[in-house]
Design an enzyme around this catalytic site. Structure first.
Site, short mmCIF file in Angstrom:
data_model
loop_
_atom_site.label_atom_id
_atom_site.label_comp_id
_atom_site.label_asym_id
_atom_site.label_seq_id
_atom_site.Cartn_x
_atom_site.Cartn_y
_atom_site.Cartn_z
N HIS A 1 -4.25 -4.86 0.41
CA HIS A 1 -3.50 -5.43 1.82
C HIS A 1 -3.69 -6.88 1.40
O HIS A 1 -4.58 -7.57 1.97
CB HIS A 1 -4.43 -5.05 2.79
CG HIS A 1 -3.85 -3.53 3.13
ND1 HIS A 1 -3.11 -3.14 3.95
CD2 HIS A 1 -4.63 -2.45 2.59
CE1 HIS A 1 -3.06 -1.68 3.96
NE2 HIS A 1 -3.78 -1.18 3.31
N CYS B 1 0.65 -1.11 0.06
CA CYS B 1 0.08 -0.07 -0.14
C CYS B 1 0.76 1.27 0.07
O CYS B 1 1.47 1.48 -1.17
CB CYS B 1 -0.94 -0.16 1.14
SG CYS B 1 -2.50 0.93 0.80
N GLU C 1 -2.36 -9.09 3.31
CA GLU C 1 -2.41 -9.31 4.72
C GLU C 1 -4.01 -9.62 5.37
O GLU C 1 -4.02 -10.26 6.51
CB GLU C 1 -1.38 -8.55 5.82
CG GLU C 1 -1.96 -7.44 6.25
CD GLU C 1 -1.94 -6.38 5.26
OE1 GLU C 1 -1.53 -6.67 4.13
OE2 GLU C 1 -2.40 -5.27 5.47
N1 GLN Z 1 -3.15 1.78 3.61
C1 GLN Z 1 -2.14 2.55 3.19
O1 GLN Z 1 -1.03 2.15 3.33
C2 GLN Z 1 -2.72 3.82 2.78
C3 GLN Z 1 -1.50 4.65 1.80
C4 GLN Z 1 -1.96 6.13 1.44
N2 GLN Z 1 -1.77 6.58 2.89
C5 GLN Z 1 -2.84 6.28 0.84
O2 GLN Z 1 -4.04 6.73 1.34
O3 GLN Z 1 -3.06 5.75 -0.39
#
Ligand code: GLN
Length: 358
Positions: free
Chosen positions: A325, A243, A327
């Protein structure tokens, strides 16, 4: 009677039922996840945001600490159609304002039309609309939270699974979910969790098989140190990212990121793997995306809904990243094999590395 006001960017104020008192401000976003509120509310990626649940009933299976992804609630406030007593009490005990009995369909439609927006909220016996508007007035844009990494990262390096005999992972904690560490430990890795501002020397000292950049809140451009680390190590050490981690890797290697209108937050985002042609259901929570991968990275997976990059591979370096994600927690576990792929990449490099001397 507890009053509750939600002031939206532009000045429109909604009235709701107060469930947990306090005042707060943040970027208003929504998730379509229908389960997993314990995990979402403790996901550090929601720092400085106000989270709207589009699913109408939140809390119907209680609040259990073993589901938490970190040691506190991260959204600044919570909006829902209906919150159970359990969740309202939990949020109150965490000092996080919460409201329900407002039309979340309207709120979500508004965010979809206008994009993630600034928001102020006031809940309590004596609060007024002006209190919510004052919070809105003080609300900063997400990209202005330049120290956000500091708010969510560990202060000191911590090691998990020291006795494991698998790969050694240097996990740069930009707000890591606990399930990332657990997924690596379950595969016999030793995981060194490093502060977001760890130096190249700190990483070097661990002789990691893989440099892993975690998820986290805010604008990836505000993680200069992690960007530097990827630039420093990409040539000599395998790199992985989840992410925010994918976004940081792209920023580091000549790519670019951009803010999305309202982002992806939910547990049924379809992702297409360009090589296998397979579609998997994924958990997502992001408001930025990789706009340009740059010359060192190629896009391997895309979001079926809007074609945004969901996976990147290194062209000339050993790199694998995911925008979603893998995970899970919450959400489907269809993508856990990412961790196997990362550790196999690290292992392949470790076994082909030529010893420096002798
Ligand atoms: N879940 C995250 O790692 C979010 C990544 C980043 N802050 C976004 O909003 O895109």
């Amino acid at each position: 009677m507890t009053a509750a006001y939600v002031a939206l960017e532009g000045g429109h104020v909604l009235e709701a039922r107060g469930r947990a008192p306090g005042t707060a401000r943040g970027e208003l976003v929504f998730t379509t996840a229908y389960t997993g509120y314990e995990e979402s509310l403790t996901d550090p990626s929601y720092e400085e945001q106000i989270l709207t649940f589009s699913y109408p009933l939140i809390g119907n299976y209680g609040v259990r600490e073993e589901r938490f992804e970190s040691d506190r609630v991260h959204p600044r406030a919570v909006l829902a159609k209906e919150l159970t007593e359990d969740v309202a009490d939990w949020l109150a005990s965490e000092g996080v304002p919460a409201v329900d009995r407002l039309d979340t369909r309207d709120v979500v439609t508004d965010i979809r039309d206008s994009g993630a927006m600034k928001c102020g909220i006031a809940v309590g016996e004596d609060v007024t609309e002006e209190d919510a508007l004052a919070e809105l007035e003080a609300c900063k844009a997400m990209s202005e939270h330049t120290e956000i990494g500091e708010q969510v990262s560990v202060d000191e390096q911590t090691t998990y699974g020291a006795d494991n005999d698998g790969e050694t992972v240097a996990l740069v904690d930009c707000g890591a979910k606990g399930s990332i560490v657990d997924s690596l430990l379950a595969r016999n890795a030793t995981v060194h969790v490093l502060p977001h501002d760890a130096s190249a020397h700190d990483v070097d000292a661990l002789e990691p098989d893989v440099l892993f950049i975690s998820n986290g809140p805010g604008d990836p451009a505000n993680y200069e140190n992690a960007i530097d680390l990827v630039q420093n190590f990409a040539e000599e050490t395998p790199v992985a990212g989840i992410c925010l981690g994918q976004q940081i890797v792209a920023e580091a290697l000549g790519g670019a990121t951009e803010k999305m209108t309202f982002g992806h937050r939910g547990v049924n985002q379809p992702v297409l793997d360009l090589e296998s042609g397979q579609v998997v259901m994924t958990t997502q929570n992001h408001g930025y995306t990789v706009a340009e991968p740059g010359d060192h990275l190629e896009v391997t997976q895309i979001n079926v809904n809007d074609d945004t990059p969901e996976g990147l591979d290194g062209v000339d370096y050993d790199i694998i990243t995911r925008q979603y994600h893998p995970e899970a927690n919450p959400g489907p576990e269809d993508t856990l094999d990412f961790f196997d792929d990362v550790l196999a990449m690290a292992d392949a490099r470790a076994t082909t590395a030529v010893p420096a001397d002798d």
